[in-house]
Scaffold this active site. Structure first.
Site, short mmCIF file in Angstrom:
data_model
loop_
_atom_site.label_atom_id
_atom_site.label_comp_id
_atom_site.label_asym_id
_atom_site.label_seq_id
_atom_site.Cartn_x
_atom_site.Cartn_y
_atom_site.Cartn_z
N ASP A 68 0.82 -1.21 0.00
CA ASP A 68 0.00 0.00 0.00
C ASP A 68 0.85 1.26 0.00
OD1 ASP A 68 -2.38 -1.28 -0.03
OD2 ASP A 68 -2.78 -1.06 2.11
N LYS A 90 -2.65 4.58 -4.76
CA LYS A 90 -3.02 5.57 -5.77
C LYS A 90 -1.79 5.93 -6.60
CE LYS A 90 -6.38 8.43 -4.46
NZ LYS A 90 -7.03 9.51 -3.78
N MET A 205 -6.98 9.11 10.17
CA MET A 205 -7.65 9.71 9.01
C MET A 205 -8.59 10.84 9.42
SD MET A 205 -8.49 6.24 6.86
CE MET A 205 -8.78 5.15 8.23
N1 SAH Z 1 -3.34 0.22 9.48
C1 SAH Z 1 -2.75 1.53 9.74
C2 SAH Z 1 -3.76 2.64 9.58
C3 SAH Z 1 -4.30 2.76 8.18
S1 SAH Z 1 -5.43 4.08 8.02
C4 SAH Z 1 -2.13 1.51 11.15
O1 SAH Z 1 -2.34 0.55 11.90
O2 SAH Z 1 -1.42 2.46 11.48
C5 SAH Z 1 -4.38 5.39 7.50
C6 SAH Z 1 -4.19 6.38 8.63
O3 SAH Z 1 -3.25 5.89 9.57
C7 SAH Z 1 -3.61 7.70 8.19
O4 SAH Z 1 -4.62 8.55 7.66
C8 SAH Z 1 -3.08 8.23 9.50
O5 SAH Z 1 -4.12 8.70 10.32
C9 SAH Z 1 -2.54 6.96 10.14
N2 SAH Z 1 -1.11 6.75 9.89
C10 SAH Z 1 -0.54 5.70 9.30
N3 SAH Z 1 0.81 5.81 9.28
C11 SAH Z 1 1.09 6.97 9.90
C12 SAH Z 1 2.29 7.67 10.23
N4 SAH Z 1 3.50 7.17 9.92
N5 SAH Z 1 2.20 8.85 10.86
C13 SAH Z 1 1.01 9.36 11.20
N6 SAH Z 1 -0.16 8.76 10.93
C14 SAH Z 1 -0.13 7.58 10.30
#
Ligand code: SAH
Length: 289
Positions: A68, A90, A205
């Site tokens: 992803d 994307k 998000m």
């Molecule tokens: N499965 C992922 C979340 C996916 S949804 C997890 O467990 O972290 C995507 C959201 O995750 C983003 O919009 C943001 O809110 C958060 N996110 C993922 N990686 C991030 C990072 N390195 N720093 C800050 N927010 C992050």
């Protein structure tokens, strides 16, 4: 004085166990990645060093990685030579593949006898649609394994000096997403209940609708003076954190436009940052984390 009995790794160890560094792991019987299987794996929040040993093992034994947008490209340096990389995010301008496209692709690759590593940011079951992908694999009769990862809402916050729980601050924590499948603020969340349920709220998000969310929380009784920390690119050298209040959060996002991905934390846990913020200065020069 130690806290309990102290032991030293002794002479009784075999040669393999006496190997140093990562070489010691070569003697371990990691589960075989069988052809035709899908491993749904979390890569952690960004820093390559935060992946699990099982994730590293999967990178080393897979035939194809379907990854992803949130997966840090530096992590892909650790993929076995010869494995294929397929991007499922994307692509400049073009719409991202639908969830259905991705699921079909995983099924096709598995049926073709590949060892399929489905690599996702953070933890695959935390707002990562991992549950949906697994559900379709299960229905299609594709064997799978789930390799959990460090989620940004816990590990990412830790890199900003925010403990998700602390006995002086909160005995519970709520994780929620700031937008639903249609891209709107999730209507199924009982915002008034959330406002009262936990001193600390961690939001994924959430930047797009932060103003609306903050208004809903305040309407539910949450104090407008509550601290809000926005952690962007957590665990990456370009991590940055901004702080505001619930009452000002919407206007702050509109004017400061914090980078994404960003995790938002509401409540006293963010107050610990002044003491616990540790990921700064030369520490950040190490790209492993
Ligand atoms: N499965 C992922 C979340 C996916 S949804 C997890 O467990 O972290 C995507 C959201 O995750 C983003 O919009 C943001 O809110 C958060 N996110 C993922 N990686 C991030 C990072 N390195 N720093 C800050 N927010 C992050």
């Amino acid at each position: 004085m130690g806290l309990g009995p102290t032991k030293r790794i002794g002479e009784w160890l075999g040669t393999a166990e006496r190997a140093t560094g990562f070489a010691r792991l070569d003697a371990e019987a990691f589960p075989a990645f069988e052809p035709g299987w899908v491993w749904l794996t979390g890569a952690g929040p960004g820093a390559p060093g935060l992946m699990s040993l099982m994730c590293y093992h999967a990178l080393q034994t897979c035939d194809v990685v379907v990854y992803d947008a949130l997966v840090n490209p530096d992590i892909l340096r650790w993929v076995k030579v010869g494995a294929e990389l397929e991007y499922a995010g994307k692509r400049g301008g073009k719409p991202s593949p639908t969830q259905k496209d991705i699921t079909h692709r995983l099924i096709d690759l598995a049926r073709a006898g590949k060892r399929v590593l489905r690599l996702k940011g953070g933890d695959p079951f935390m707002f990562g649609r991992g549950g949906e992908e697994c559900q379709h694999l299960a229905l299609a009769g594709i064997p799978f394994r789930i390799v959990p990862g460090i989620t940004s809402g816990i590990g990412g916050l830790a890199y900003a000096g925010v403990p998700a729980t602390h006995r002086d601050t909160n005995h519970s924590v709520i994780f929620l997403t700031g937008h639903d499948a249609t891209g709107n603020m999730p209507a199924s969340v009982n915002w008034a209940a959330v406002a009262k349920a936990s001193p600390v709220i961690v939001m994924y998000m959430a930047l797009k609708h932060l103003g609306e969310i903050a208004a809903a929380l305040m309407a539910g009784g949450r104090d407008g003076g509550d601290c809000v920390a926005i952690v962007s690119n957590a665990s990456m050298p370009h991590q940055q954190t901004a702080e505001t209040t619930l009452a000002e959060a919407g206007a702050f996002v509109a004017s400061a436009d914090p980078p994404t991905p960003a995790i938002v934390v509401v409540g006293g846990a963010a107050d610990w940052r002044s003491l616990l913020d540790w990921y700064k200065g030369a520490i950040r020069d190490n790209p492993i984390g």
